[in-house]
Design an enzyme around this catalytic site. Sequence first.
Site, PDB file in Angstrom:
ATOM      1  N   ASP A  21       0.856  -1.185   0.000  1.00 53.47           N
ATOM      2  CA  ASP A  21       0.000   0.000   0.000  1.00 53.47           C
ATOM      3  C   ASP A  21       0.893   1.237   0.000  1.00 53.47           C
ATOM      4  O   ASP A  21       1.734   1.398   0.886  1.00 53.47           O
ATOM      5  CB  ASP A  21      -0.901   0.003   1.238  1.00 53.47           C
ATOM      6  CG  ASP A  21      -2.299   0.509   0.937  1.00 53.47           C
ATOM      7  OD1 ASP A  21      -2.398   1.559   0.269  1.00 53.47           O
ATOM      8  OD2 ASP A  21      -3.270  -0.134   1.353  1.00 53.47           O
ATOM      9  N   ASP A  59      -3.069   4.683  -2.409  1.00 47.79           N
ATOM     10  CA  ASP A  59      -4.175   5.259  -1.658  1.00 47.79           C
ATOM     11  C   ASP A  59      -4.547   6.642  -2.205  1.00 47.79           C
ATOM     12  O   ASP A  59      -3.666   7.485  -2.422  1.00 47.79           O
ATOM     13  CB  ASP A  59      -3.762   5.352  -0.189  1.00 47.79           C
ATOM     14  CG  ASP A  59      -4.878   5.813   0.716  1.00 47.79           C
ATOM     15  OD1 ASP A  59      -5.898   5.109   0.789  1.00 47.79           O
ATOM     16  OD2 ASP A  59      -4.725   6.868   1.353  1.00 47.79           O
ATOM     17  N   GLU A  95      -6.264   3.980  -6.178  1.00 47.84           N
ATOM     18  CA  GLU A  95      -7.575   4.255  -5.587  1.00 47.84           C
ATOM     19  C   GLU A  95      -7.988   5.669  -5.988  1.00 47.84           C
ATOM     20  O   GLU A  95      -7.275   6.630  -5.703  1.00 47.84           O
ATOM     21  CB  GLU A  95      -7.499   4.141  -4.065  1.00 47.84           C
ATOM     22  CG  GLU A  95      -8.867   4.352  -3.412  1.00 47.84           C
ATOM     23  CD  GLU A  95      -8.776   4.584  -1.910  1.00 47.84           C
ATOM     24  OE1 GLU A  95      -9.723   4.182  -1.218  1.00 47.84           O
ATOM     25  OE2 GLU A  95      -7.792   5.174  -1.437  1.00 47.84           O
ATOM     26  N   HIS A 150     -11.151  -2.961   2.998  1.00 47.94           N
ATOM     27  CA  HIS A 150     -11.054  -2.496   4.383  1.00 47.94           C
ATOM     28  C   HIS A 150     -11.909  -1.262   4.650  1.00 47.94           C
ATOM     29  O   HIS A 150     -12.119  -0.897   5.809  1.00 47.94           O
ATOM     30  CB  HIS A 150      -9.595  -2.181   4.713  1.00 47.94           C
ATOM     31  CG  HIS A 150      -9.038  -1.067   3.866  1.00 47.94           C
ATOM     32  ND1 HIS A 150      -8.773  -1.228   2.530  1.00 47.94           N
ATOM     33  CD2 HIS A 150      -8.737   0.215   4.167  1.00 47.94           C
ATOM     34  CE1 HIS A 150      -8.316  -0.085   2.041  1.00 47.94           C
ATOM     35  NE2 HIS A 150      -8.276   0.805   3.011  1.00 47.94           N
ATOM     36  N   ASP A 151     -12.400  -0.613   3.604  1.00 48.04           N
ATOM     37  CA  ASP A 151     -13.217   0.597   3.753  1.00 48.04           C
ATOM     38  C   ASP A 151     -14.698   0.351   3.463  1.00 48.04           C
ATOM     39  O   ASP A 151     -15.474   1.303   3.395  1.00 48.04           O
ATOM     40  CB  ASP A 151     -12.718   1.694   2.801  1.00 48.04           C
ATOM     41  CG  ASP A 151     -11.474   2.393   3.317  1.00 48.04           C
ATOM     42  OD1 ASP A 151     -11.266   2.400   4.543  1.00 48.04           O
ATOM     43  OD2 ASP A 151     -10.714   2.919   2.493  1.00 48.04           O
TER      44      ASP A 151
END
Length: 555
Positions: free
Chosen positions: A98, A199, A254, A330-331
């Site tokens: 990440d 991210d 993302e 995870h979100d």
Amino acid sequence: MTHKWWQNAVVYQIYPQSFQDSNHDGIGDLPGIVSRLPYLQKLGVDVLWLNPIYDSPLKDNGYDIADYEKILPTYGSMADFDKMLQEIHTHHMKLLMDLVVNHTSAQHRWFQESKQSKDNKYANYYIWRDPVDGHAPNNWNAAFGGPAWTYVPERGQYYLHLFAPGQPDLNWENPQVRESVWNIMRFWLDKGVDGFRMDVINLISKPAGLPDAPEPATYGLVENFVADGPKLNDYLHEMNDKVLSHYNVMTVGEMPGSTPEDAIAYTGLNSHELNMVFQFEHVQLAGNSDPRLGKWNDTPVKLPELKQALSRWQKALDGKGWNSLYWNNHDQPRAVSRFATDDPKYRVRTAKMLGTTLHMMQGTPFVYEGEELGMTNVHYTSLDQYEDLEVFNSWHELVDQEKLVDPQTMLKYLNSRSRDHARTPMQWDNSQNAGFTDAKPWFALNPNYQDINAKKAIADKQSVFYHYQRLIQLRHESDLIKFGTYDEIDPDDAQVFAYRRHYQGKMLLVISNFTDQTVRRDYNQAKSSELLISNYNDDQDTELRPYESKVYLFE
């Protein structure tokens, strides 16, 4: 189309804090991940994506990085990382890290230096602005609630943070910042990692002049106004030129708020930027009519809207870019609870149905830890059971301050949409703490681990696990699944999601019943050559039983 290795891959996302504890402290760690590699190899996935494992004060579960070249001690050491990477490669899988470079932690040494004065080496590493009439420089609000600006007396200025105050945004306009990011990327790529998930990468270029937002909602400003800034293409192209083009890696950005047209610009097959994006269109459906509530609602998703969102991306990127395919991360809350039902009577069927619907599309599928077991939302009963910063900020703003929502309604909304549902520990077996730890876990487990766990799934050939294993095998074996064009069927059908895939004279027919009713649909499935996969043990032809999903091959 030139076929790349990542187009054949299936990715498994690991939330390290919640995956497997090895040192008895109740928190997942890197040696714990190593101990579970045989399980992941059995599932058949190709790439492991880890949420951030860098040193961090954990204001936002690791997305606030204090040192990009140090492992968070709770997870282990750099020696543990090196061993994990070696073991992942030994088990014939790859590692996706990440990369969080829109912002750092406020505890990063760059920010600690930057906030001291206006004339040190790191003074312009972040976005600083003078007060305007004694207030913040503009009306922007942060993604987690509250203003996007915090005042620092030492400099007599405000700094921008699109997320929490502990996550100051980097100033990508500064070439020294970009070179620092390239060096971070080279550090990990030279170690042998196989790519990055980036991210909120489409937030790195801010609107010129940082103007006021036209309608500053409590939430949503980040993607509605700040995303996809004027220099984003330039920055991504430079990233590719300086770093990515020198390694055979996979990259996924993302990009909240991005359209398919944006995605083609950033990830087109000939764009020399990224490989694919995470888009949010399908997971942001069923919003409230009141924009001040942002994502908080418990409205069921309307199937025609879900089909429209997914089909739009399938058709737009075909031959021009590459999709990422996901239900969970995870979100996001758990997919079976959100898009179908976690009623025990149907949970296994719905988990298989959702997996089939997604994995038969064009793109790279991402499986989130526990999805292959059909893990569900937790159904909390009080605010103090939650952990996530976003939950508490939202409650404070929407319930306590603005009084837009009463507490019981907000609890319902949290039970539907909170990120915490994805973050409960992995359910390995039915022993105490589900085999995740023999200590007190950092976050309470979903009580249903007694019934939903990996040990039970592996012992049951009809489990969700083996269905996902078969879906992954089919993708590896079939260019039709990987590369076929997409043709939607009956987009306004509110009960059934059906589509066709076409490639080199072959056709795939995918049919999924999203209801608990028995319905009939005739798509000429009787003329198929083979039923490739189904979540029932027999085939009733045109009859679709509750949450039935099946895939036919036509040759």
